[in-house]
Each structure stands twice: as structure tokens, then as C-alpha cells.
Write an enzyme that holds these catalytic residues in place. Structure first.
Site, PDB file in Angstrom:
ATOM      1  CE  LYS A   1       1.261   5.810   7.088  1.00 36.06           C
ATOM      2  NZ  LYS A   1       0.728   4.430   6.998  1.00 36.06           N
TER       3      LYS A   1
ATOM      4  CD  GLU B   1       1.287   1.639   9.031  1.00 37.76           C
ATOM      5  OE1 GLU B   1       0.055   1.697   8.866  1.00 37.76           O
ATOM      6  OE2 GLU B   1       2.050   2.600   8.792  1.00 37.76           O
TER       7      GLU B   1
ATOM      8  CD  GLU C   1      -2.484   7.451   2.495  1.00 35.12           C
ATOM      9  OE1 GLU C   1      -1.247   7.349   2.603  1.00 35.12           O
ATOM     10  OE2 GLU C   1      -3.277   6.814   3.206  1.00 35.12           O
TER      11      GLU C   1
ATOM     12  CG  ASP D   1      -2.856   0.972  10.768  1.00 28.81           C
ATOM     13  OD1 ASP D   1      -3.703   1.349  11.608  1.00 28.81           O
ATOM     14  OD2 ASP D   1      -2.980   1.210   9.556  1.00 28.81           O
TER      15      ASP D   1
ATOM     16  NE  ARG E   1      -7.552   5.260   8.702  1.00 29.30           N
ATOM     17  CZ  ARG E   1      -8.277   4.271   9.244  1.00 29.30           C
ATOM     18  NH1 ARG E   1      -8.812   4.440  10.444  1.00 29.30           N
ATOM     19  NH2 ARG E   1      -8.437   3.119   8.627  1.00 29.30           N
ATOM     20  CB  SER E   2      -6.791   6.652   2.372  1.00 24.48           C
ATOM     21  OG  SER E   2      -7.905   5.904   2.788  1.00 24.48           O
TER      22      SER E   2
ATOM     23  CD  GLN F   1      -3.121   0.633   2.169  1.00 26.24           C
ATOM     24  OE1 GLN F   1      -3.962  -0.193   1.867  1.00 26.24           O
ATOM     25  NE2 GLN F   1      -3.106   1.227   3.346  1.00 26.24           N
TER      26      GLN F   1
ATOM     27  CE  LYS G   1      -4.062   4.558   9.917  1.00 24.91           C
ATOM     28  NZ  LYS G   1      -4.432   3.445   9.008  1.00 24.91           N
TER      29      LYS G   1
ATOM     30  CG  ASP H   1       0.846   0.731   5.723  1.00 26.30           C
ATOM     31  OD1 ASP H   1       0.714  -0.482   6.016  1.00 26.30           O
ATOM     32  OD2 ASP H   1      -0.108   1.538   5.754  1.00 26.30           O
TER      33      ASP H   1
END
Length: 422
Positions: free
Chosen positions: A386, A283, A203, A310, A364-365, A161, A335, A240
Site C-alpha cells: 500500500k 482493512e 495519499e 492495521d 503512512r499518510s 478512509q 508499517k 480501508d
């Protein structure tokens, strides 16, 4: 500093999907506002994100969550002191009464929780990071800048990802952002020279149709060098892979490469990459409930690579405690919408620090112009953040807020660089 009223509305996130915005109004006239983010790859143990279903917004509407704020959550905290964050969050969770915030929705509860802290900071006339963290809030985070997107964040052939750069050799946050941004622009040229498209993913990173997952590392290294930096010294690589998304029937399916790996083979895969590339952080290198695999990975490379949970920990103190007790991972991704309240997020950070786990504050995305996590990163002296690539205004909003905070702190600002890594 009493709460006079709470209102909410449906707004859009960076993917064009509805999300919740809440406003907390104090009797003094001050107002706090917050917009909650939304993830594309979500852990099964996260707080429930309440969606309406049906045909409106393809089922993603949040009108019920908005009603829950205005009809149930708001009335429960009217008259309370906005500076009493723990009591506010306890009252919100009492209205819900479920372990995963499934009745009111984690998105509804979090919007009110964050907006309350902003309202209190506004009335006191102090920056949010100072309100949340006190006088010792001074550490600017090392950015994990997501330059290549794959997996659930992009429509391409890359299984993993996020391929990120970390400017661990920079002297300040301002310079770190420059290192990363110059590498971003350098990467665009590298991709173009290889005939790849330079469209960006959710992102802000590039989403090229690479020949293999490993090619992502190769083009990143080339971009770092062409930007004038030394891989591993000035700029390191963080990953990640989000492999929970690839975990099927007890195996890891690397679809783009036509390979299926066992847990032991996946552990060896990461150890091999860590040996051959300047990778300092991985991650979700294993699935969220593959605890034995996580333990094996931690034993194998945890002394030299930051292993971040995560989906594994979902910002949940109970799951983090299990990891601590069993020697799993050595860092947690935080998060706020995974757990659904500011208090619980702060509890997870405190628990991690107490047991010498690294902490990374994360977006978050599906994001917005809200820059709350920038202040949270400094408030908690987390040391790492991040928040995407060097493009898309929803990502840049956080970086710009961090630049403002660093400027305000002046000589008191601290940038840890490599020392921030677990």
C-alpha cells in the site's frame, strides 16, 4: 563495517510536518540515510511518535527526537558492526527501556534502525532489497492503489478512509502499475462528468464530496470499466474504512449517512458489500479493540475476503499472536513506524507468514521521498504493498523504486496477482 557516527536532522514530510531523518556513517566512509513517516489515523497501541509540543510547527516539531538520536541513541551504537541489525536494534531499545519507545521516541529509534541497514547495504555494494532478503528476494508486490480518499485523509463527506484498486489480473508489476494508473486517470474523468471536484487527499487519491460511501464503489467500478478493464478479473477493489476512527460508545457512527451501527450490523454491512461488489480485501473493518466483532467478521467472510489488521495488530508480534490464537483476521498490515524498529517489523512479517496470514507492506499518510518500504516489500516477498495513488511524488517514489527492482531482477521477477491475496 563499524559505525563511526550517527547524526540526525529535522526535515519535512509530505504534509509539511516535521519528521526525523538519520544518517549512519561507517568507518569505511559509507553512509546510510532514512526518513521516518507519520500517520494521520493512528492506533492507540502504536510506538510513541515523539513531538515537541509548544507553538513551534504547531507543536509538531521533532527537535527532542533529533537530540535523542545524537546524544543517546547514536553513542549507544558507535563502534558496533552495522550488519548486526538485531544487535543494533536491541541496543537502541535498551537505551529507551519502555514498551512503547516513549522515552526516546519511536520516530528517533526507527530512523536510526533503517539508516543502519542502508549503510550496511551500501558498504556491501548490494541493493537494499537483496541485503534484507537474500537471494530469494524476487516477488514484486500487488499494489493497493488508493484512488478515493475519505475519513481522516480528506476533508469531505466520505466516512471511510480508503477505496483502492488492486490490479490482480496483470502479468507483471509494470503492467499492474499501468492498469492502476489508467484507472486513476479514468476516475478523474468520471468524477468530473458527475460534477465532483478532483482535488487529491494526503495519499494522492481523489477526495470528492460524494453523496454516500457506496457511491465511491460505484464511481470506481465505472472508472475501471471505462479504462478498459473488467472489475473483479483484471482489477479488484480493496477497502480501508479505518473504522476505529468511527467507533464511539460501542457503536459505529457513519456520520455522512446519519447512521449508527452496532458491531453485528457493521459485520453484516461488510458482508453485504462483499456480496455485491468485487471486494477482495477489507482493512480495519472493525475497531482496534473490538475483538469479538473481528472474530464474527472473520467467521462470516474470512474464507473469501482478505481481512487486514492495521490498528488491530499495529505491526506488533504480540497482538498478531493474539489474533492468530483467537482466529481474528487473516492478514497484517506492516508499517515500520507502528512498532519502531526494522527487527520487530521483520519479526511480525515472519510470524504472519508462519501462520499463513497475508502480509501487506504499507506507507503512512505523511510520507517523504524515502522509498525504503519498496525494498522491504520485495525483500520479504510480502506480495502486496500500500503506497498511495498514482500522483504525488512521495507516493510515486515507491512505485518507481519497484519498477527499478523489477527491471534489475529481469526474468527472475515474480508477480503473483490474485495469488498474493490471503
Amino acid at each position: 563495517m563499524n559505525i563511526e557516527k550517527v547524526i540526525a536532522r529535522e526535515v519535512l514530510d509530505s504534509r509539511g510536518n516535521p519528521t526525523v531523518e538519520a544518517e549512519v556513517h561507517l568507518d569505511s566512509g559509507f553512509v546510510g540515510r532514512a526518513i521516518v513517516p507519520s500517520g494521520a489515523s493512528t492506533g492507540t497501541h502504536e510506538a510513541l511518535e515523539l513531538r515537541d509540543g509548544g507553538s513551534r510547527y504547531m507543536g509538531k516539531g521533532v527537535q527532542q527526537a533529533v537530540r535523542n538520536v545524537e546524544e543517546a541513541l547514536g553513542p549507544a551504537i558507535v563502534g558496533l558492526d552495522a550488519s548486526e541489525q538485531i544487535a543494533i536494534d536491541a541496543a537502541l531499545m535498551a537505551v529507551d527501556g519502555t514498551p512503547n519507545k516513549g522515552k526516546m521516541g519511536g520516530n528517533a529509534i526507527l530512523a536510526v534502525s533503517l539508516a543502519t541497514s542502508r549503510a550496511a547495504a551500501e558498504e556491501l555494494g548490494v541493493p537494499l532489497y537483496r541485503y534484507l532478503g537474500g537471494s530469494n528476494a524476487k516477488t514484486l508486490p500487488v499494489p493497493m492503489m488508493n484512488l478515493i480518499n475519505g475519513g481522516a485523509h480528506a476533508d469531505n463527506s466520505v466516512d471511510f478512509q480508503e477505496f483502492m484498486v488492486m490490479p490482480i489480473g496483470a502479468p507483471t508489476f509494470r503492467e499492474a502499475l499501468r492498469y492502476g494508473t489508467e484507472t486513476f486517470h479514468s476516475l478523474k474523468k468520471v468524477l468530473s462528468s458527475r460534477g465532483y471536484n478532483t482535488n487529491v487527499g494526503d495519499e494522492g487519491g481523489f477526495a470528492p464530496d460524494l453523496k454516500s460511501n457506496e457511491e465511491a464503489l460505484q464511481v470506481l467500478l465505472e472508472a475501471i470499466e471505462k479504462a478498459g478493464y473488467e472489475p473483479g478479473k483484471d482489477i479488484a477493489i480493496a477497502l480501508d474504512p479505518a473504522v476505529t476512527e468511527l467507533y464511539k460508545d460501542g457503536h459505529y457512527d457513519l456520520e455522512s449517512e446519519g447512521r449508527t451501527l452496532s458491531t453485528a450490523e457493521m459485520v453484516d454491512f461488510w458482508a453485504d458489500w462483499a456480496d455485491r461488489y468485487p471486494i477482495v480485501s477489507i482493512e480495519d473493518g472493525l475497531a482496534e479493540d473490538d475483538w469479538d466483532g473481528w472474530q464474527a467478521l472473520t467467521t462470516k467472510i474470512g474464507d473469501r475476503v482478505q481481512l487486514v489488521g492495521d490498528d488491530l495488530f499495529v505491526t506488533n508480534p504480540e497482538r498478531l499472536q493474539r489474533g492468530i490464537d483467537t482466529g481474528v483476521g487473516n492478514a497484517i498490515l506492516v508499517k515500520v513506524n507502528q512498532i519502531g524498529s526494522l527487527t520487530e517489523s521483520m519479526d511480525a512479517i515472519e510470524l504472519a507468514k508462519r501462520h499463513h496470514y497475508g502480509t501487506i507492506i504499507s506507507h503512512r499518510s505523511g510520507e517523504s521521498e524515502d522509498s525504503f518500504i519498496a525494498d522491504l516489500a520485495v525483500a520479504t516477498n510480502a506480495g502486496q504493498i500500500k503506497t498511495g495513488s498514482a500522483s504525488r511524488s512521495d507516493r510515486i517514489a515507491k512505485y518507481n523504486q519497484l519498477l527499478r527492482i523489477e527491471h534489475a531482477l529481469g526474468d527472475r521477477a515474480v508477480y503473483l496477482g490474485r495469488k498474493a491475496l490471503r
